[in-house]
Structures are given as structure tokens and as C-alpha cells.
Motif scaffolding. Structure first.
Motif, mmCIF file in Angstrom:
data_model
loop_
_atom_site.group_PDB
_atom_site.id
_atom_site.type_symbol
_atom_site.label_atom_id
_atom_site.label_comp_id
_atom_site.label_asym_id
_atom_site.label_seq_id
_atom_site.Cartn_x
_atom_site.Cartn_y
_atom_site.Cartn_z
ATOM 1 N N LYS A 1 -0.492 -0.021 -10.872
ATOM 2 C CA LYS A 1 0.468 0.897 -10.924
ATOM 3 C C LYS A 1 1.996 0.130 -11.126
ATOM 4 N N TYR A 2 1.952 -1.027 -10.247
ATOM 5 C CA TYR A 2 3.395 -1.616 -10.216
ATOM 6 C C TYR A 2 3.569 -2.953 -10.937
ATOM 7 N N GLN B 1 4.786 -7.058 -4.363
ATOM 8 C CA GLN B 1 3.785 -6.177 -3.832
ATOM 9 C C GLN B 1 2.634 -6.931 -3.025
ATOM 10 N N SER C 1 -1.144 -6.631 -0.771
ATOM 11 C CA SER C 1 -2.461 -5.830 -0.598
ATOM 12 C C SER C 1 -3.548 -6.630 0.123
ATOM 13 N N ALA D 1 -4.088 0.896 -7.880
ATOM 14 C CA ALA D 1 -2.956 0.962 -7.201
ATOM 15 C C ALA D 1 -2.075 -0.193 -7.287
ATOM 16 N N HIS E 1 0.933 -1.082 0.012
ATOM 17 C CA HIS E 1 -0.067 0.105 0.078
ATOM 18 C C HIS E 1 0.875 1.251 -0.025
ATOM 19 N N ASP F 1 1.623 3.629 -2.198
ATOM 20 C CA ASP F 1 1.321 4.246 -3.263
ATOM 21 C C ASP F 1 2.100 5.691 -3.746
ATOM 22 N N ARG G 1 -10.274 2.156 -6.876
ATOM 23 C CA ARG G 1 -8.872 2.618 -6.407
ATOM 24 C C ARG G 1 -8.077 1.806 -6.165
ATOM 25 N N ASN G 2 -8.206 0.685 -5.597
ATOM 26 C CA ASN G 2 -7.593 -0.433 -5.061
ATOM 27 C C ASN G 2 -6.787 -1.033 -6.335
#
Length: 352
Positions: free
Chosen positions: A126-127, A106, A108, A123, A83, A85, A119-120
């Protein structure tokens, strides 16, 4: 010995939401107890420090530059991103250029249902280009597969117990100040397959189970509990209601489930989310219909010895099968390509 930098919200500066029993601390504890060197890197705290008390553009910019220089100094074998971000994917790539053998994971503990958790999901996307392993607290293979790429593995991250943190044993007490505990925010929750206002569920339970004593936080005008105050409260209730926003996602729950069971409360769990695949019927209070929920709530309130027996079995299961050492060994074995199948039902991996 492997050197791991764990980037997450360790929440040292902002005391609201300070959870001593959260995933970041348990993951670091477990990895250390498994023989890894773990350096906790509190991204949000550092961003506020660099941003003169705020998570702003300047704080974020300095944070990313600091992480690169920090890694130059400590020379990690792996980065663990939870988390975090505020860290840019470009920053992770620069660190990878410095250390070509670097492994990146990563994790979560949020839900990943399209239409509910954009949103989750964003995120995690993103990676995706930089992580080797992604672990998420949802066991639904279809939902996990949305993050699968040719270069990565995606796996289930179960809620975990830590006996240095979850020290309460509610199952040892026939009488406690409260019958059932629920700490969350007001709003709608899925209850027996239908969306309902959570405070209406509480009211109906109180009406149908005479004398029911609730321990509430964030509801009915009660303030939220943080830090040790929350841990202490877990030892004051006999039972706990594991109620997430959605309760029909396979093996998804907030870490509330671990807090309930690992502190010795009897956990009430909706059958729809599939936790009957991980826990036996005599280790929790499973329900599917309203009548089954209210009947079991009444029964266990009026039968403390049976409640204590069932809660003890749940406590024993989560502290043996899902403790911080067992779960983080699975994480580390995936991260460093050492995993060998063990036949555990919760070791769900998407590899192709």
C-alpha cells in the motif's frame, strides 16, 4: 534534533491486546534515547474517537484529515508508519508536498510469506510508492526483495529488548512457579518441520517430561494476558517456547522471542529459522528434531543451574546487541541516510 511523528497502534482506548512491551513503544523509546524528538500518533485510537467509538468510514476520513493538520502544526522531519493501515497513501503524499525534505519509513513485525500472509503483504504494498525505507522482521533476502523498488531501501528489523520494560530475570532463580511458558492462540504451528496442533505439542511434552509445569495463555482454556499482567507472567517461568506459525523462515519470529530472552527465560528455538547466525549454542536451547526438543526440555528442567547459565548468556546478548538504542540507531541511520556498515550479521539491507 530531528522531529519524528510515529504513527502506530499505541492502544490507549482498547485494552484487549494492550501490550506494554510491543514494537511501537520500544521503537519510540529507543529513538528518544538516541536523541530524537518523537511524537506518538495513535491512529486506531483516534479513528475510534472520530468514529464515535468505532473504526468506521467517518472515523477514518477524519483521522486522515487530522494527520495532515497535525503535521502542519508539528512540522516533522520524518514519518514512521507501523501497522498504520488506516492512513491513506494519498495522505502521506499530501504531507510530503508540504514538507519536500520529509523522510518516510514503514516498519512491520509480521511475516511476509506469499500464500500465508497476503494481508500483511498487501499492507506493505500500500505504501511502497511513498516510503523511503521499509523494515520488516524477516531476514530472508528473497522475501524482502519483493518490496524493493528503485527509490527505496528494504531492511531487516530484529526483535529488540528494552531494559526499562523487560525487567524480569528468570535466570536468577533456581526454582520458579512454572517450567515453561507459551502465550498464543490455539491452532496449527510448524514444529520440527511439520504442521501440528499446538495443544498436541503441549500434551506430548507433558507426557514425555514428567512433572512439567506449563504457564499457558490463550491455550487449553486459559485466557489471554494483556498489559502488565503479561509482563509479570514472564517472570514466573524458567523457559519459553518460541513457536511461530512457520519456523523455517530465515530470522523471522514474532516479538515473543525478545520477550522470552529479555526477561531471562531460556528460549527454545527451532534451528530452521537461522537464529544460530545471531545467537550462540550456549545462549539458547536450539532444536531441530522432536527428540532433541524433548531431550533438551527434560535436561534443562532437571538441571536448573545449567538452565540459569544458558538463559543468562541469552539475556546478556539480547540486551547488548539487540537493545532498543542499538536497533533504532540502525533504523534512524537508514532513514536519514547516515548508515555506515558495521559488520553486524543482522544488519541486512536490500539496496539494489
Amino acid at each position: 534534533m530531528k522531529n519524528i511523528v510515529h504513527i502506530s497502534n499505541f492502544n490507549l482506548m482498547r485494552l484487549k491486546g494492550c501490550f506494554q512491551n510491543g514494537f511501537p513503544i520500544k521503537i519510540s523509546n529507543g529513538l528518544i534515547r538516541n536523541g530524537y524528538s518523537v511524537l506518538n500518533y495513535p491512529d486506531r485510537d483516534l479513528c475510534r474517537m472520530f468514529g464515535f467509538g468505532h473504526m468506521n468510514f467517518w472515523g477514518k476520513r477524519k483521522l486522515n484529515a487530522h494527520l495532515i493538520n497535525y503535521c502542519k502544526t508539528v512540522k516533522p522531519d520524518a514519518l514512521l508508519i507501523g501497522h498504520a493501515d488506516l492512513i491513506e497513501a494519498e495522505t502521506i503524499l499530501k504531507i510530503k508536498e508540504m514538507f519536500p525534505q520529509l523522510r518516510i519509513m514503514q516498519w512491520s513485525c509480521d511475516w511476509i510469506v506469499p500464500g500465508y500472509a497476503e494481508r500483511n503483504i498487501g499492507a506493505l504494498h500500500k505504501y511502497l510508492g511513498v516510503v523511503d525505507v521499509l523494515m520488516i522482521s524477516t531476514g530472508d533476502r528473497r522475501l524482502l526483495r519483493q518490496f524493493k523498488r528503485p527509490h527505496n531501501k528494504v531492511a531487516y528489523l530484529p526483535d529488540m529488548a528494552d531494559n526499562s520494560i523487560e525487567t524480569n530475570r528468570s535466570f536468577e532463580h533456581e526454582t520458579l512457579p512454572y517450567d515453561i511458558m507459551l502465550c498464543t492462540n490455539t491452532g496449527k504451528r510448524q514444529f520440527c518441520g511439520k504442521d501440528e496442533e499446538i495443544e498436541q505439542i503441549i500434551d506430548e511434552a507433558s507426557a514425555r517430561v514428567p512433572g512439567l509445569k506449563w504457564l499457558l495463555a490463550g491455550l487449553k482454556g486459559k485466557r489471554n494476558l494483556n498489559g502488565y499482567e503479561y509482563i509479570e507472567a514472564l517472570g514466573k517461568a524458567a523457559m519459553g517456547l518460541n513457536l511461530s506459525r512457520l519456523n523455517d523462515i530465515y530470522l523471522y519470529s514474532s516479538d515473543r522471542l525478545a520477550h522470552i530472552m529479555a526477561d531471562g527465560q531460556l528460549a527454545f528455538i527451532d534451528r530452521r529459522n537461522g537464529f544460530t547466525d545471531l545467537f550462540e549454542e550456549d545462549e539458547a536451547a536450539f532444536y531441530e528434531t522432536r527428540e532433541e526438543f524433548f531431550d533438551k526440555l527434560r535436561y534443562f528442567k532437571e538441571s536448573p543451574q545449567q538452565r540459569m547459565k544458558t538463559a543468562r548468556k541469552g539475556w546478556e546478548k539480547i540486551h547488548t546487541e539487540y537493545n532498543e538504542r542499538t536497533v533504532t540507531k540502525f533504523m534512524a541511520d537508514l532513514l536519514f541516510d547516515k548508515f555506515k556498515p558495521e559488520g553486524r550479521p543482522w544488519q541486512i539491507i536490500i539496496e539494489d
